[in-house]
Design an enzyme around this catalytic site. Structure first.
Site, PDB file in Angstrom:
ATOM      1  N   ASN A 100       0.550  -1.004   0.121  1.00  0.00           N
ATOM      2  CA  ASN A 100       0.157   0.192   0.317  1.00  0.00           C
ATOM      3  C   ASN A 100       0.315   1.089   0.319  1.00  0.00           C
ATOM      4  O   ASN A 100       1.706   1.101   0.244  1.00  0.00           O
ATOM      5  CB  ASN A 100      -1.306  -0.074   0.932  1.00  0.00           C
ATOM      6  N   HIS A 131      23.932  -0.194   9.597  1.00  0.00           N
ATOM      7  CA  HIS A 131      25.112   0.877  10.177  1.00  0.00           C
ATOM      8  C   HIS A 131      25.762   0.089  11.299  1.00  0.00           C
ATOM      9  O   HIS A 131      25.554   0.297  12.076  1.00  0.00           O
ATOM     10  CB  HIS A 131      25.174   2.373   9.869  1.00  0.00           C
ATOM     11  N   THR A 182      12.642  -6.803  15.305  1.00  0.00           N
ATOM     12  CA  THR A 182      13.896  -6.434  15.645  1.00  0.00           C
ATOM     13  C   THR A 182      14.440  -8.519  15.293  1.00  0.00           C
ATOM     14  O   THR A 182      15.732  -8.112  15.952  1.00  0.00           O
ATOM     15  CB  THR A 182      14.358  -5.804  17.032  1.00  0.00           C
ATOM     16  N   ARG A 197       6.823  -8.215  20.323  1.00  0.00           N
ATOM     17  CA  ARG A 197       6.874  -9.063  21.006  1.00  0.00           C
ATOM     18  C   ARG A 197       4.989 -10.300  20.552  1.00  0.00           C
ATOM     19  O   ARG A 197       4.348  -9.552  20.529  1.00  0.00           O
ATOM     20  CB  ARG A 197       6.814  -8.646  22.760  1.00  0.00           C
TER      21      ARG A 197
END
Length: 205
Positions: A100, A131, A182, A197
């Site tokens: 979208n 990085h 993550t 989570r």
């Protein structure tokens, strides 16, 4: 104010660009101009970039797609990509995927893979690079690493979610609105929050 037929067509094209699922519901009289319009957009992209676009896709005319040699983009059949998106290869998108408006995907070096029938809502960011953060030099001079991002099939990624490099999302998972992913997400899991989570399992529903 009197409007010409081309004004209505231009507005219809704009509507499709922001809500591309409507493309697949067009009546034959609108398909007659919409299919050549899409063919022209896709042919131009294929001529300019290292991109493969399979049949029956919808590509918004303002898509910023960059796929230089060595960073190809593959778009599977009946995939739709809405207005205001940025795609930088390597990216591999299977069929019937929806991206979208306002999404940003950068494959880094290792690439992004998206499984079939996955839905990606507005404003999602997926970056397959990172990085370095050592203190011996400025951040902009740090080396860049890339592990890649893999998203399974039939995944729903909610609006403004972010997915970082190295993450793998299992088939049929749901990523909540605004989540920052993550770490890996198991198949069928429902995740939310920052960092994301697990809050449930689709099979429990």
């Amino acid at each position: 104010m009197a409007l010409a037929p081309e004004d209505y067509r231009a507005q219809h094209q704009r509507r499709l660009a922001w809500m591309p699922w409507l493309y697949y519901r067009l009546k034959p009289k609108h398909r007659a101009w919409a299919e050549p319009w899409q063919a022209e957009i896709q042919a131009r992209l294929a001529a300019l970039e290292t991109v493969t676009i399979e049949p029956d896709c919808f590509i918004a005319p303002d898509l910023a797609l960059f796929a230089e040699p060595g960073r190809p983009v593959y778009i599977g059949r009946q995939t739709m990509i809405a207005a205001g998106c940025f795609l930088h290869g390597p990216i591999h998108i299977e069929g019937e995927v929806s991206i979208n408006h306002g999404c940003s995907l950068d494959g880094g070096r290792a690439g992004i893979r998206i499984g079939e029938q996955t839905r990606i809502a507005h404003g999602v960011t997926i970056y397959a690079f990172n990085h370095g953060m050592a203190l011996d030099k400025p951040l902009y001079q740090q080396a860049v690493s890339s592990k890649g991002v893999t998203i399974g099939k039939d995944v729903w990624i909610g609006a403004r979610a972010g997915i970082v490099d190295g993450v793998s999302i299992g088939d049929h998972a749901i990523i909540g609105m605004g989540a920052v992913v993550t770490r890996d997400v198991p198949a069928y899991a429902k995740v939310a929050g920052s960092p994301a989570r697990i809050i449930g399992d689709r099979r429990d529903d």
